[in-house]
Structure formats: C-alpha cells, structure tokens
Design a protein around this motif. Structure first.
Motif, PDB file in Angstrom:
ATOM      1  N   TRP A   1     -12.879   5.926  -7.620  1.00  0.00           N
ATOM      2  CA  TRP A   1     -13.966   7.439  -7.807  1.00  0.00           C
ATOM      3  C   TRP A   1     -12.196   8.243  -7.833  1.00  0.00           C
ATOM      4  O   TRP A   1     -10.958   8.619  -6.979  1.00  0.00           O
ATOM      5  CB  TRP A   1     -14.236   7.194  -6.280  1.00  0.00           C
ATOM      6  CG  TRP A   1     -15.673   6.503  -6.057  1.00  0.00           C
ATOM      7  CD1 TRP A   1     -15.622   5.244  -5.593  1.00  0.00           C
ATOM      8  CD2 TRP A   1     -16.407   6.722  -6.674  1.00  0.00           C
ATOM      9  NE1 TRP A   1     -16.566   4.866  -5.994  1.00  0.00           N
ATOM     10  CE2 TRP A   1     -17.149   5.805  -6.729  1.00  0.00           C
ATOM     11  CE3 TRP A   1     -16.928   7.871  -7.309  1.00  0.00           C
ATOM     12  CZ2 TRP A   1     -18.742   5.606  -6.776  1.00  0.00           C
ATOM     13  CZ3 TRP A   1     -18.213   7.696  -8.096  1.00  0.00           C
ATOM     14  CH2 TRP A   1     -18.598   6.468  -7.588  1.00  0.00           C
ATOM     15  N   ALA A   2     -11.958   8.856  -8.809  1.00  0.00           N
ATOM     16  CA  ALA A   2     -11.385  10.516  -8.509  1.00  0.00           C
ATOM     17  C   ALA A   2     -11.967  11.833  -8.502  1.00  0.00           C
ATOM     18  O   ALA A   2     -13.390  11.555  -9.097  1.00  0.00           O
ATOM     19  CB  ALA A   2     -11.478  10.444  -9.638  1.00  0.00           C
ATOM     20  N   LEU A   3     -12.238  12.819  -7.436  1.00  0.00           N
ATOM     21  CA  LEU A   3     -13.236  14.073  -7.026  1.00  0.00           C
ATOM     22  C   LEU A   3     -11.582  15.004  -7.456  1.00  0.00           C
ATOM     23  O   LEU A   3     -10.833  14.383  -6.561  1.00  0.00           O
ATOM     24  CB  LEU A   3     -13.288  14.053  -5.375  1.00  0.00           C
ATOM     25  CG  LEU A   3     -14.273  12.507  -4.700  1.00  0.00           C
ATOM     26  CD1 LEU A   3     -14.482  12.905  -3.327  1.00  0.00           C
ATOM     27  CD2 LEU A   3     -15.274  12.643  -5.695  1.00  0.00           C
ATOM     28  N   GLU A   4     -11.844  15.673  -8.642  1.00  0.00           N
ATOM     29  CA  GLU A   4     -11.219  17.030  -8.797  1.00  0.00           C
ATOM     30  C   GLU A   4     -12.170  18.226  -8.192  1.00  0.00           C
ATOM     31  O   GLU A   4     -13.519  18.305  -8.642  1.00  0.00           O
ATOM     32  CB  GLU A   4     -11.490  16.887 -10.027  1.00  0.00           C
ATOM     33  CG  GLU A   4     -10.079  15.917 -10.631  1.00  0.00           C
ATOM     34  CD  GLU A   4     -10.293  15.368 -12.172  1.00  0.00           C
ATOM     35  OE1 GLU A   4     -10.585  16.666 -12.754  1.00  0.00           O
ATOM     36  OE2 GLU A   4      -8.967  14.960 -13.036  1.00  0.00           O
ATOM     37  N   TYR A   5     -11.157  18.701  -7.885  1.00  0.00           N
ATOM     38  CA  TYR A   5     -11.966  20.269  -6.690  1.00  0.00           C
ATOM     39  C   TYR A   5     -10.729  21.354  -6.936  1.00  0.00           C
ATOM     40  O   TYR A   5      -9.750  21.191  -7.596  1.00  0.00           O
ATOM     41  CB  TYR A   5     -12.586  19.786  -5.820  1.00  0.00           C
ATOM     42  CG  TYR A   5     -11.499  20.022  -5.039  1.00  0.00           C
ATOM     43  CD1 TYR A   5     -11.168  19.790  -3.849  1.00  0.00           C
ATOM     44  CD2 TYR A   5     -10.959  17.626  -4.767  1.00  0.00           C
ATOM     45  CE1 TYR A   5      -9.674  20.042  -2.831  1.00  0.00           C
ATOM     46  CE2 TYR A   5     -10.290  17.513  -3.684  1.00  0.00           C
ATOM     47  CZ  TYR A   5      -9.197  18.255  -3.260  1.00  0.00           C
ATOM     48  OH  TYR A   5      -8.301  17.624  -2.314  1.00  0.00           O
ATOM     49  N   GLU A   6     -11.807  22.583  -6.594  1.00  0.00           N
ATOM     50  CA  GLU A   6     -11.101  24.035  -7.029  1.00  0.00           C
ATOM     51  C   GLU A   6     -11.427  24.958  -5.698  1.00  0.00           C
ATOM     52  O   GLU A   6     -12.569  24.967  -5.618  1.00  0.00           O
ATOM     53  CB  GLU A   6     -10.737  24.434  -7.615  1.00  0.00           C
ATOM     54  CG  GLU A   6     -10.428  26.038  -8.277  1.00  0.00           C
ATOM     55  CD  GLU A   6      -9.695  26.186  -8.749  1.00  0.00           C
ATOM     56  OE1 GLU A   6      -9.229  27.538  -9.550  1.00  0.00           O
ATOM     57  OE2 GLU A   6     -10.690  25.876 -10.702  1.00  0.00           O
TER      58      GLU A   6
ATOM     59  N   LYS B   1     -14.823  25.945  -6.283  1.00  0.00           N
ATOM     60  CA  LYS B   1     -15.168  27.164  -7.437  1.00  0.00           C
ATOM     61  C   LYS B   1     -15.720  25.838  -8.540  1.00  0.00           C
ATOM     62  O   LYS B   1     -16.352  25.937  -9.326  1.00  0.00           O
ATOM     63  CB  LYS B   1     -13.815  27.507  -8.100  1.00  0.00           C
ATOM     64  CG  LYS B   1     -13.169  28.688  -6.829  1.00  0.00           C
ATOM     65  CD  LYS B   1     -12.012  29.346  -7.750  1.00  0.00           C
ATOM     66  CE  LYS B   1     -11.965  30.328  -6.915  1.00  0.00           C
ATOM     67  NZ  LYS B   1     -10.453  30.931  -7.474  1.00  0.00           N
ATOM     68  N   SER B   2     -15.117  24.700  -8.012  1.00  0.00           N
ATOM     69  CA  SER B   2     -15.368  23.272  -9.606  1.00  0.00           C
ATOM     70  C   SER B   2     -15.486  22.205  -8.734  1.00  0.00           C
ATOM     71  O   SER B   2     -14.608  21.955  -7.542  1.00  0.00           O
ATOM     72  CB  SER B   2     -14.299  23.912 -10.421  1.00  0.00           C
ATOM     73  OG  SER B   2     -13.623  23.272 -10.320  1.00  0.00           O
ATOM     74  N   PHE B   3     -16.001  21.769  -9.081  1.00  0.00           N
ATOM     75  CA  PHE B   3     -15.741  19.777  -8.138  1.00  0.00           C
ATOM     76  C   PHE B   3     -16.541  18.905  -9.793  1.00  0.00           C
ATOM     77  O   PHE B   3     -17.490  19.326 -10.158  1.00  0.00           O
ATOM     78  CB  PHE B   3     -16.782  19.722  -6.690  1.00  0.00           C
ATOM     79  CG  PHE B   3     -16.411  18.546  -6.274  1.00  0.00           C
ATOM     80  CD1 PHE B   3     -15.858  18.965  -5.517  1.00  0.00           C
ATOM     81  CD2 PHE B   3     -17.420  17.793  -6.640  1.00  0.00           C
ATOM     82  CE1 PHE B   3     -15.919  17.509  -4.631  1.00  0.00           C
ATOM     83  CE2 PHE B   3     -16.737  16.466  -6.179  1.00  0.00           C
ATOM     84  CZ  PHE B   3     -16.574  16.998  -4.653  1.00  0.00           C
ATOM     85  N   LYS B   4     -15.869  18.398  -9.734  1.00  0.00           N
ATOM     86  CA  LYS B   4     -15.785  17.147 -10.804  1.00  0.00           C
ATOM     87  C   LYS B   4     -15.614  15.358 -10.083  1.00  0.00           C
ATOM     88  O   LYS B   4     -14.625  15.557  -9.112  1.00  0.00           O
ATOM     89  CB  LYS B   4     -15.044  16.765 -11.870  1.00  0.00           C
ATOM     90  CG  LYS B   4     -15.452  17.948 -12.795  1.00  0.00           C
ATOM     91  CD  LYS B   4     -14.055  17.923 -14.246  1.00  0.00           C
ATOM     92  CE  LYS B   4     -14.986  19.394 -15.438  1.00  0.00           C
ATOM     93  NZ  LYS B   4     -13.559  19.151 -16.230  1.00  0.00           N
ATOM     94  N   THR B   5     -16.713  14.813 -10.295  1.00  0.00           N
ATOM     95  CA  THR B   5     -16.826  13.089  -9.816  1.00  0.00           C
ATOM     96  C   THR B   5     -15.705  12.305 -11.035  1.00  0.00           C
ATOM     97  O   THR B   5     -17.381  12.561 -12.171  1.00  0.00           O
ATOM     98  CB  THR B   5     -17.718  12.827  -9.483  1.00  0.00           C
ATOM     99  OG1 THR B   5     -18.349  14.251  -8.584  1.00  0.00           O
ATOM    100  CG2 THR B   5     -17.812  11.274  -8.581  1.00  0.00           C
ATOM    101  N   ILE B   6     -15.063  11.768 -10.657  1.00  0.00           N
ATOM    102  CA  ILE B   6     -14.981  10.511 -12.035  1.00  0.00           C
ATOM    103  C   ILE B   6     -15.126   9.533 -11.678  1.00  0.00           C
ATOM    104  O   ILE B   6     -14.041   8.892 -10.498  1.00  0.00           O
ATOM    105  CB  ILE B   6     -13.392  11.129 -12.665  1.00  0.00           C
ATOM    106  CG1 ILE B   6     -13.233  12.155 -13.014  1.00  0.00           C
ATOM    107  CG2 ILE B   6     -12.906   9.825 -13.252  1.00  0.00           C
ATOM    108  CD1 ILE B   6     -12.084  12.748 -13.561  1.00  0.00           C
TER     109      ILE B   6
END
Length: 155
Positions: free
Chosen positions: A118-123, A99-104
């Motif tokens: 690296w951090a991948l935040e996702y739903e 649903k959502s995907f962010k890369t930090i």
C-alpha cells in the motif's frame, strides 16, 4: 500559511492468498469488502462506469479513528500484469485535510503467497495536518481480513 509538498507513506503485508485473487477483490469486486471487513468498511458503491475499469467512480463509507468517513475516488489506472491499481480521491473527508490524496495498491506473488503493498500519496493543506498512518493501518488490517476470507478452508 498553507503547506504544500507531495508526501508518501507505505506499508507491506505478507498474505497467504495468491496475488491474482487478492487483486481481483480490490480491482473487480471492491463492493465485497464491506461484507469481508464490516467493522471498517460500511459500504462500497459505484457511481459511474463499471467495476474493474479505469475512470470508474467509487465511493467508500468507512470508519477511520472512530469516525464515519466518505471517500469518492476515481480509478486512475489499472495494470493487470503487475496487479496494480491507482485510486485518486475526488470528494470526501480526506480532502478537508489534504489538497490531493491517492492510494496505490500493488500485489506481488511471493513464495506460496504474496505481498500486498500500500502506498498513500498526499499533499497536506496545513503543516500540522497528521500523516495518514491510521488509514495505512486500516488498509493493512483490511488486507489481513481479505486474506483470511480468501484462504479460509484452504490448506
């Protein structure tokens, strides 16, 4: 039934290059990464804005698990003091599963080199959707290639 919960996977890589030089590649010159790591990143193009500015829209053509994929991202935030940049996926293959995907990305000086985090935040859209470990692995391998590129010929 859809599965909805924000999750995160993280990895850190120790590199020899300075935090500033590594960060500069991702923040200001990501289009160079296709030349540095061509087996993984096929192209990086800007659609709106300018390289190194918040709100810019960038598309990545890359190989993930043997498949050619596309991710269109907006540069959500840039913190030059912390060498940190946040990307949010707005179109592409990842949104088929998430649903959502962010890369930090954050690069911190450490000793004679630095640490790339690296951090991948996702739903996830569905409970059975796999965590994006292959993408995290790709990011760490790409970090090592960029490090080699930045430090080759330097002692």
């Amino acid at each position: 039934m859809a599965y909805s919960q924000l999750q995160k996977v993280e990895a850190s890589v120790h590199i020899k290059a300075s935090a500033e030089h590594f960060y500069d590649v991702f923040c200001n010159r990501p289009h160079h990464i296709a030349n540095i790591s061509p087996e993984t990143i096929k192209s990086v193009k800007i659609h709106e804005g300018e390289w190194g500015t918040e709100g810019s829209i960038i598309s990545w053509n890359y190989i993930n698990d043997g498949n050619i994929c596309v991710a269109k991202e907006v540069v959500e935030s840039i913190d030059r003091e912390k060498n940190e940049v946040h990307f949010k996926v707005i179109e592409g293959d990842l949104l088929g599963h998430y649903k959502s995907f962010k890369t930090i990305l954050q690069v911190t000086p450490k000793g004679k080199g630095s640490v790339v985090k690296w951090a991948l935040e996702y739903e996830k859209k569905e409970n059975h959707t796999p965590d994006p470990h292959a993408l995290l692995q790709m990011a760490t391998e790409m970090s090592q290639k960029i490090d080699s590129y930045l430090t080759q010929g330097k002692n």
